[in-house]
Design a protein around this motif. Structure first.
Motif, mmCIF file in Angstrom:
data_model
loop_
_atom_site.group_PDB
_atom_site.id
_atom_site.type_symbol
_atom_site.label_atom_id
_atom_site.label_comp_id
_atom_site.label_asym_id
_atom_site.label_seq_id
_atom_site.Cartn_x
_atom_site.Cartn_y
_atom_site.Cartn_z
ATOM 1 N N GLU A 41 0.845 -1.193 0.000
ATOM 2 C CA GLU A 41 0.000 0.000 0.000
ATOM 3 C C GLU A 41 0.889 1.255 0.000
ATOM 4 O O GLU A 41 1.877 1.321 0.741
ATOM 5 C CB GLU A 41 -0.902 0.001 1.245
ATOM 6 N N GLY A 42 0.538 2.217 -0.856
ATOM 7 C CA GLY A 42 1.288 3.467 -0.901
ATOM 8 C C GLY A 42 2.454 3.463 -1.879
ATOM 9 O O GLY A 42 3.040 4.505 -2.148
ATOM 10 N N ASP A 43 2.796 2.295 -2.421
ATOM 11 C CA ASP A 43 3.893 2.237 -3.405
ATOM 12 C C ASP A 43 3.478 2.912 -4.702
ATOM 13 O O ASP A 43 2.284 2.920 -5.057
ATOM 14 C CB ASP A 43 4.234 0.776 -3.751
ATOM 15 N N ASN A 44 4.456 3.433 -5.447
ATOM 16 C CA ASN A 44 4.159 3.880 -6.801
ATOM 17 C C ASN A 44 3.806 2.651 -7.629
ATOM 18 O O ASN A 44 4.516 1.639 -7.558
ATOM 19 C CB ASN A 44 5.381 4.562 -7.426
ATOM 20 N N PRO A 45 2.719 2.710 -8.406
ATOM 21 C CA PRO A 45 2.358 1.529 -9.193
ATOM 22 C C PRO A 45 3.354 1.250 -10.306
ATOM 23 O O PRO A 45 3.998 2.159 -10.825
ATOM 24 C CB PRO A 45 0.991 1.893 -9.777
ATOM 25 N N VAL A 46 3.451 -0.023 -10.671
ATOM 26 C CA VAL A 46 4.321 -0.451 -11.770
ATOM 27 C C VAL A 46 3.412 -1.039 -12.855
ATOM 28 O O VAL A 46 2.517 -1.831 -12.544
ATOM 29 C CB VAL A 46 5.326 -1.527 -11.286
ATOM 30 N N SER A 47 3.613 -0.620 -14.098
ATOM 31 C CA SER A 47 2.811 -1.156 -15.211
ATOM 32 C C SER A 47 3.603 -2.267 -15.891
ATOM 33 O O SER A 47 4.728 -2.032 -16.329
ATOM 34 C CB SER A 47 2.516 -0.062 -16.243
ATOM 35 N N LEU A 48 2.999 -3.451 -15.978
ATOM 36 C CA LEU A 48 3.721 -4.589 -16.553
ATOM 37 C C LEU A 48 2.840 -5.375 -17.517
ATOM 38 O O LEU A 48 1.667 -5.670 -17.204
ATOM 39 C CB LEU A 48 4.184 -5.538 -15.434
ATOM 40 N N THR A 49 3.392 -5.727 -18.647
ATOM 41 C CA THR A 49 2.695 -6.585 -19.615
ATOM 42 C C THR A 49 2.413 -7.945 -18.990
ATOM 43 O O THR A 49 3.272 -8.490 -18.283
ATOM 44 C CB THR A 49 3.612 -6.831 -20.838
ATOM 45 N N VAL A 50 1.251 -8.492 -19.265
ATOM 46 C CA VAL A 50 0.990 -9.874 -18.855
ATOM 47 C C VAL A 50 1.627 -10.772 -19.921
ATOM 48 O O VAL A 50 1.156 -10.861 -21.048
ATOM 49 C CB VAL A 50 -0.524 -10.152 -18.731
ATOM 50 N N VAL A 51 2.729 -11.388 -19.541
ATOM 51 C CA VAL A 51 3.525 -12.153 -20.497
ATOM 52 C C VAL A 51 2.886 -13.506 -20.776
ATOM 53 O O VAL A 51 2.971 -14.038 -21.878
ATOM 54 C CB VAL A 51 4.963 -12.327 -19.951
ATOM 55 N N ASP A 52 2.250 -14.056 -19.745
ATOM 56 C CA ASP A 52 1.599 -15.357 -19.922
ATOM 57 C C ASP A 52 0.405 -15.416 -18.967
ATOM 58 O O ASP A 52 0.395 -14.741 -17.941
ATOM 59 C CB ASP A 52 2.584 -16.485 -19.604
ATOM 60 N N MET A 53 -0.586 -16.218 -19.342
ATOM 61 C CA MET A 53 -1.759 -16.367 -18.484
ATOM 62 C C MET A 53 -2.205 -17.826 -18.511
ATOM 63 O O MET A 53 -2.150 -18.473 -19.553
ATOM 64 C CB MET A 53 -2.893 -15.442 -18.941
ATOM 65 N N ASP A 54 -2.605 -18.320 -17.340
ATOM 66 C CA ASP A 54 -3.085 -19.692 -17.241
ATOM 67 C C ASP A 54 -4.429 -19.631 -16.510
ATOM 68 O O ASP A 54 -4.484 -19.564 -15.275
ATOM 69 C CB ASP A 54 -2.052 -20.531 -16.466
ATOM 70 N N ALA A 55 -5.498 -19.604 -17.307
ATOM 71 C CA ALA A 55 -6.831 -19.453 -16.712
ATOM 72 C C ALA A 55 -7.158 -20.645 -15.818
ATOM 73 O O ALA A 55 -7.830 -20.499 -14.792
ATOM 74 C CB ALA A 55 -7.876 -19.296 -17.812
ATOM 75 N N GLY A 56 -6.669 -21.843 -16.171
ATOM 76 C CA GLY A 56 -6.934 -23.049 -15.375
ATOM 77 C C GLY A 56 -6.378 -22.919 -13.963
ATOM 78 O O GLY A 56 -7.048 -23.250 -12.982
ATOM 79 N N ARG A 57 -5.164 -22.436 -13.843
ATOM 80 C CA ARG A 57 -4.521 -22.265 -12.524
ATOM 81 C C ARG A 57 -4.863 -20.909 -11.906
ATOM 82 O O ARG A 57 -4.536 -20.651 -10.759
ATOM 83 C CB ARG A 57 -3.003 -22.377 -12.656
ATOM 84 N N GLY A 58 -5.439 -20.013 -12.735
ATOM 85 C CA GLY A 58 -5.742 -18.674 -12.240
ATOM 86 C C GLY A 58 -4.496 -17.859 -11.981
ATOM 87 O O GLY A 58 -4.439 -17.070 -11.031
ATOM 88 N N VAL A 59 -3.496 -18.033 -12.854
ATOM 89 C CA VAL A 59 -2.189 -17.412 -12.608
ATOM 90 C C VAL A 59 -1.762 -16.569 -13.809
ATOM 91 O O VAL A 59 -1.979 -16.957 -14.963
ATOM 92 C CB VAL A 59 -1.135 -18.527 -12.334
ATOM 93 N N ILE A 60 -1.171 -15.396 -13.525
ATOM 94 C CA ILE A 60 -0.567 -14.582 -14.588
ATOM 95 C C ILE A 60 0.944 -14.517 -14.360
ATOM 96 O O ILE A 60 1.417 -14.645 -13.235
ATOM 97 C CB ILE A 60 -1.158 -13.154 -14.650
ATOM 98 N N THR A 61 1.682 -14.319 -15.466
ATOM 99 C CA THR A 61 3.139 -14.223 -15.375
ATOM 100 C C THR A 61 3.569 -12.814 -15.766
ATOM 101 O O THR A 61 3.129 -12.278 -16.788
ATOM 102 C CB THR A 61 3.802 -15.251 -16.325
ATOM 103 N N LEU A 62 4.434 -12.230 -14.937
ATOM 104 C CA LEU A 62 4.952 -10.887 -15.186
ATOM 105 C C LEU A 62 6.478 -10.923 -15.164
ATOM 106 O O LEU A 62 7.069 -11.715 -14.422
ATOM 107 C CB LEU A 62 4.475 -9.919 -14.096
ATOM 108 N N ILE A 63 7.087 -10.090 -15.981
ATOM 109 C CA ILE A 63 8.539 -9.925 -15.937
ATOM 110 C C ILE A 63 8.812 -8.565 -15.300
ATOM 111 O O ILE A 63 8.366 -7.530 -15.801
ATOM 112 C CB ILE A 63 9.166 -9.980 -17.349
ATOM 113 N N VAL A 64 9.536 -8.577 -14.193
ATOM 114 C CA VAL A 64 9.785 -7.343 -13.441
ATOM 115 C C VAL A 64 11.232 -6.903 -13.659
ATOM 116 O O VAL A 64 12.164 -7.617 -13.297
ATOM 117 C CB VAL A 64 9.544 -7.559 -11.931
ATOM 118 N N HIS A 65 11.373 -5.743 -14.287
ATOM 119 C CA HIS A 65 12.694 -5.146 -14.466
ATOM 120 C C HIS A 65 12.880 -4.193 -13.281
ATOM 121 O O HIS A 65 12.161 -3.205 -13.159
ATOM 122 C CB HIS A 65 12.729 -4.409 -15.809
ATOM 123 N N GLU A 66 13.828 -4.470 -12.429
ATOM 124 C CA GLU A 66 13.943 -3.711 -11.170
ATOM 125 C C GLU A 66 14.625 -2.364 -11.412
ATOM 126 O O GLU A 66 15.729 -2.110 -10.941
ATOM 127 C CB GLU A 66 14.683 -4.553 -10.139
#
Ligand code: FES
Length: 273
Positions: A41-66
């Motif tokens: 809470e309170g962090d500056n938001p980070v915008s990230l492309t959803v690189v992969d999605m698995d609707a069955g597992r309910g999981v999204i994959t993000l690549i975070v460049h620090e």
């Protein structure tokens, strides 16, 4: 909603791959869309492309460049930890249909942005040629995944530490010359469309080359985004003589319409803040 980190992988010293439980987003997100994410809470938001999605597992994959304190905090979160918020899917999905032969040019973090679009284009029956590059081998992202997404791929590094030495744009220029030796377009082998994602300079060079050859070109632009809701105006850019918003009208635009000079001024202004 609990956004649990279910997997975390270190891809390079400052790049992390996160799998996060976000079932509603995983069920809806399409290639080219992104999320706005805050580790706490309170962090500056980070915008990230959803690189992969698995609707069955309910999981999204993000690549975070620090590359910022907020992104670093997110990238360093351990497995089983909960992310404070994820908003999405955001932005317009990439327009995917059968175009023919497509070249995807991507460098640095742009490889993560182009990967889901490349996959969707291949699935739709297009022939994909990939050109990916990075400054060094250590900074080269998602090579194996891009090899799977493309029928043919060329890899280059600025310093020559992997595959070949040189810029992705030099490779692309050579490909265009090989396929269009005298600029005639009635050859059997031709490029129907180009996608570019990476630095502003790279995308501008690609668009300059494809404009000469008359090849439709799409670019992926991620200006600085704050609310990602079309309200704050931080992500405005000039496209086709109009002001548009990266967060709601993008991230994909017609590259030949983008005012790259204006985009550079806006990106540099934010870097100096
Ligand atoms: Fe605020 Fe796009 S991020 S208008």
């Amino acid at each position: 909603m609990d956004f649990e980190i279910v997997n975390r992988q270190i891809l390079s010293p400052d790049i992390r791959r996160l799998e996060i439980r976000a079932p509603m987003i995983a069920a809806k997100v399409k290639a080219g869309q992104f999320v706005r994410i805050c580790a706490e809470e309170g962090d500056n938001p980070v915008s990230l492309t959803v690189v992969d999605m698995d609707a069955g597992r309910g999981v999204i994959t993000l690549i975070v460049h620090e590359s910022s304190p907020s992104a670093r905090k997110l990238g360093e979160m351990p497995i089983n930890e909960m992310v404070y918020s994820i908003l999405g899917p955001l932005g317009e999905a990439s327009f995917v249909e059968k175009f023919g032969t497509i070249v995807c040019v991507a460098t640095g973090p742009g490889i993560a942005q182009i990967l889901p679009v490349a996959r969707a284009l291949k699935k739709t029956g297009n022939k994909l040629i990939g050109i990916i590059g990075a400054r060094t081998k250590k900074e080269l992202l998602l090579e194996a995944q891009m090899r799977l997404a493309c029928h043919k791929i060329f890899v280059t590094t600025d310093d020559g530490s992997y595959e070949r030495r040189g810029l992705a744009t030099d490779l692309f220029r050579k490909l265009l010359i090989d396929l269009f030796p005298t600029k005639q377009v009635n050859k059997e082998e031709k490029i129907d469309r180009v996608y570019a994602s990476g630095s502003v300079d790279m995308m501008e060079t690609v668009c300059g080359l494809t404009r000469e050859s008359g090849i439709a070109t799409r670019v992926m632009i991620y200006p600085v985004m704050v609310d990602c809701a079309g309200m704050c105006g931080s992500c405005r850019i000039r496209v086709g003589g109009k002001t548009v918003l990266g967060c709601v009208d993008g991230p994909e635009f017609n590259g030949h319409d983008v005012d790259f000079q204006d985009l550079k001024i806006r990106m540099n202004a934010w870097e100096q803040v």
